[in-house]
Design a protein around this motif. Structure first.
Motif, PDB file in Angstrom:
ATOM      1  N   GLU A 178       0.858  -1.177   0.000  1.00  0.00           N
ATOM      2  CA  GLU A 178       0.000   0.000   0.000  1.00  0.00           C
ATOM      3  C   GLU A 178       0.898   1.232   0.000  1.00  0.00           C
ATOM      4  O   GLU A 178       1.711   1.417   0.909  1.00  0.00           O
ATOM      5  N   CYS A 179       0.793   2.053  -1.046  1.00  0.00           N
ATOM      6  CA  CYS A 179       1.693   3.179  -1.213  1.00  0.00           C
ATOM      7  C   CYS A 179       0.949   4.490  -0.992  1.00  0.00           C
ATOM      8  O   CYS A 179      -0.138   4.699  -1.536  1.00  0.00           O
ATOM      9  N   THR A 180       1.533   5.373  -0.192  1.00  0.00           N
ATOM     10  CA  THR A 180       1.001   6.714   0.026  1.00  0.00           C
ATOM     11  C   THR A 180       2.103   7.713  -0.286  1.00  0.00           C
ATOM     12  O   THR A 180       3.235   7.338  -0.597  1.00  0.00           O
ATOM     13  N   GLY A 181       1.787   8.982  -0.181  1.00  0.00           N
ATOM     14  CA  GLY A 181       2.792   9.996  -0.407  1.00  0.00           C
ATOM     15  C   GLY A 181       3.879  10.002   0.640  1.00  0.00           C
ATOM     16  O   GLY A 181       4.962  10.564   0.428  1.00  0.00           O
ATOM     17  N   GLU A 182       3.619   9.352   1.785  1.00  0.00           N
ATOM     18  CA  GLU A 182       4.582   9.341   2.884  1.00  0.00           C
ATOM     19  C   GLU A 182       5.425   8.076   2.918  1.00  0.00           C
ATOM     20  O   GLU A 182       6.597   8.107   3.290  1.00  0.00           O
ATOM     21  N   SER A 183       4.819   6.934   2.557  1.00  0.00           N
ATOM     22  CA  SER A 183       5.532   5.674   2.755  1.00  0.00           C
ATOM     23  C   SER A 183       4.946   4.558   1.903  1.00  0.00           C
ATOM     24  O   SER A 183       3.893   4.707   1.273  1.00  0.00           O
ATOM     25  N   LEU A 184       5.658   3.443   1.931  1.00  0.00           N
ATOM     26  CA  LEU A 184       5.177   2.190   1.353  1.00  0.00           C
ATOM     27  C   LEU A 184       4.920   1.242   2.518  1.00  0.00           C
ATOM     28  O   LEU A 184       5.807   1.001   3.328  1.00  0.00           O
TER      29      LEU A 184
ATOM     30  N   ASP B 106      17.717   8.111   0.857  1.00  0.00           N
ATOM     31  CA  ASP B 106      17.632   7.650   2.236  1.00  0.00           C
ATOM     32  C   ASP B 106      16.340   6.864   2.420  1.00  0.00           C
ATOM     33  O   ASP B 106      15.319   7.191   1.801  1.00  0.00           O
ATOM     34  N   PHE B 107      16.371   5.862   3.269  1.00  0.00           N
ATOM     35  CA  PHE B 107      15.173   5.067   3.527  1.00  0.00           C
ATOM     36  C   PHE B 107      15.215   4.540   4.958  1.00  0.00           C
ATOM     37  O   PHE B 107      16.284   4.327   5.517  1.00  0.00           O
ATOM     38  N   ARG B 108      14.054   4.354   5.545  1.00  0.00           N
ATOM     39  CA  ARG B 108      13.918   3.851   6.910  1.00  0.00           C
ATOM     40  C   ARG B 108      12.791   2.833   6.945  1.00  0.00           C
ATOM     41  O   ARG B 108      11.823   2.934   6.181  1.00  0.00           O
TER      42      ARG B 108
ATOM     43  N   LEU C  79       7.622   4.366  14.294  1.00  0.00           N
ATOM     44  CA  LEU C  79       8.927   3.702  14.350  1.00  0.00           C
ATOM     45  C   LEU C  79       9.763   4.080  13.135  1.00  0.00           C
ATOM     46  O   LEU C  79      10.961   4.359  13.244  1.00  0.00           O
ATOM     47  N   CYS C  80       9.120   4.085  11.976  1.00  0.00           N
ATOM     48  CA  CYS C  80       9.827   4.430  10.747  1.00  0.00           C
ATOM     49  C   CYS C  80      10.376   5.850  10.841  1.00  0.00           C
ATOM     50  O   CYS C  80      11.533   6.108  10.504  1.00  0.00           O
ATOM     51  N   ALA C  81       9.562   6.786  11.324  1.00  0.00           N
ATOM     52  CA  ALA C  81      10.003   8.173  11.457  1.00  0.00           C
ATOM     53  C   ALA C  81      11.105   8.313  12.503  1.00  0.00           C
ATOM     54  O   ALA C  81      12.037   9.099  12.343  1.00  0.00           O
ATOM     55  N   ALA C  82      11.010   7.532  13.579  1.00  0.00           N
ATOM     56  CA  ALA C  82      11.988   7.627  14.670  1.00  0.00           C
ATOM     57  C   ALA C  82      13.367   7.136  14.260  1.00  0.00           C
ATOM     58  O   ALA C  82      14.359   7.502  14.885  1.00  0.00           O
ATOM     59  N   CYS C  83      13.443   6.312  13.215  1.00  0.00           N
ATOM     60  CA  CYS C  83      14.752   5.842  12.744  1.00  0.00           C
ATOM     61  C   CYS C  83      15.687   7.017  12.473  1.00  0.00           C
ATOM     62  O   CYS C  83      16.890   6.945  12.748  1.00  0.00           O
ATOM     63  N   ALA C  84      15.142   8.090  11.933  1.00  0.00           N
ATOM     64  CA  ALA C  84      15.971   9.244  11.599  1.00  0.00           C
ATOM     65  C   ALA C  84      16.570   9.875  12.850  1.00  0.00           C
ATOM     66  O   ALA C  84      17.689  10.390  12.827  1.00  0.00           O
TER      67      ALA C  84
END
Length: 212
Positions: free
Chosen positions: A1-7, A51-53, A87-92
């Motif tokens: 499921e793909c959105t403008g923010e993530s997959l 970059d990817f998280r 969690l994905c955002a916190a990786c940064a």
């Protein structure tokens, strides 16, 4: 499921799968390897890298089909889904590339090598939530990286006990010459700030998880 923010990829629904956490973790490790290879090609061709998280979480959620006959979809929603996004955002912030929540770790620890990154406590709750970084498939760390992981783990324990000097020593021993380690750099900075009595600069990031 793909959105403008993530997959977003969902495991364990609509068909039940008791090994969904392990399968998701292995898929994330494989994806990391493939994206690293792609980055090397991009760097060689265009001198550009992306970059990817990755964030992985397990838990109960709502899964349903929605929409009409012309435009229909199947998706999931709920706190467990939102936590994976965080969690994905916190990786940064922590310098990680794959972060997993506590339930995923409990269900799939036999599938990967990991190290602790943060422990959180939700307001008004007694249960603490541990976040882990996936490092490699199970039993596939080199002796040097395994040694580094163990020193890092002890450093995190000393940090939580506010034993700054011991934490700094362990983090120093965790360094592998010539290999960048953003999460290690993050904790070394955190120890130095704590030594100086400065406020923990992860406070705002932790609030994203603990807010009710």
């Amino acid at each position: 499921e793909c959105t403008g923010e993530s997959l977003r990829v969902v495991f364990g629904t609509p068909l039940p799968d008791e090994k969904h956490a392990s399968r998701a973790s292995r898929a994330a490790i494989d994806l990391l390897s493939r994206l690293d290879n792609l980055n090397r090609e991009c760097d060689a061709t265009w001198q550009r890298r992306f970059d990817f998280r990755i964030g992985i979480n397990s838990g109960e959620m709502i899964a349903a089909a929605y929409g009409g006959s012309r435009l229909a979809s199947y998706s999931v929603a709920g706190p467990a889904v939102e936590f994976a996004r965080r969690l994905c955002a916190a990786c940064a912030t922590y310098g990680c590339r794959i972060l997993v929540g506590p339930e995923t770790f409990e269900r799939a620890a036999e599938a990967f090598e990991a190290r602790p990154i943060e422990v959180l406590k939700a307001s008004g709750e007694r249960r603490r939530v541990e976040l882990y970084e996936i490092l490699a498939p199970k039993h596939e760390l080199s002796p040097e990286r395994e040694r580094s992981r163990d020193h890092f783990w002890r450093g995190v324990i000393y940090f939580r006990e506010k034993q700054w000097e011991k934490a700094a020593q362990e983090f120093s021993k965790a360094r592998i010459t010539g290999i960048p380690d953003a999460a290690l750099d993050f904790y070394i900075q955190r120890v130095e700030r704590s030594r100086r009595g400065e406020e923990d600069f992860t406070k705002d990031q932790m609030a994203l998880f603990t807010a009710s």
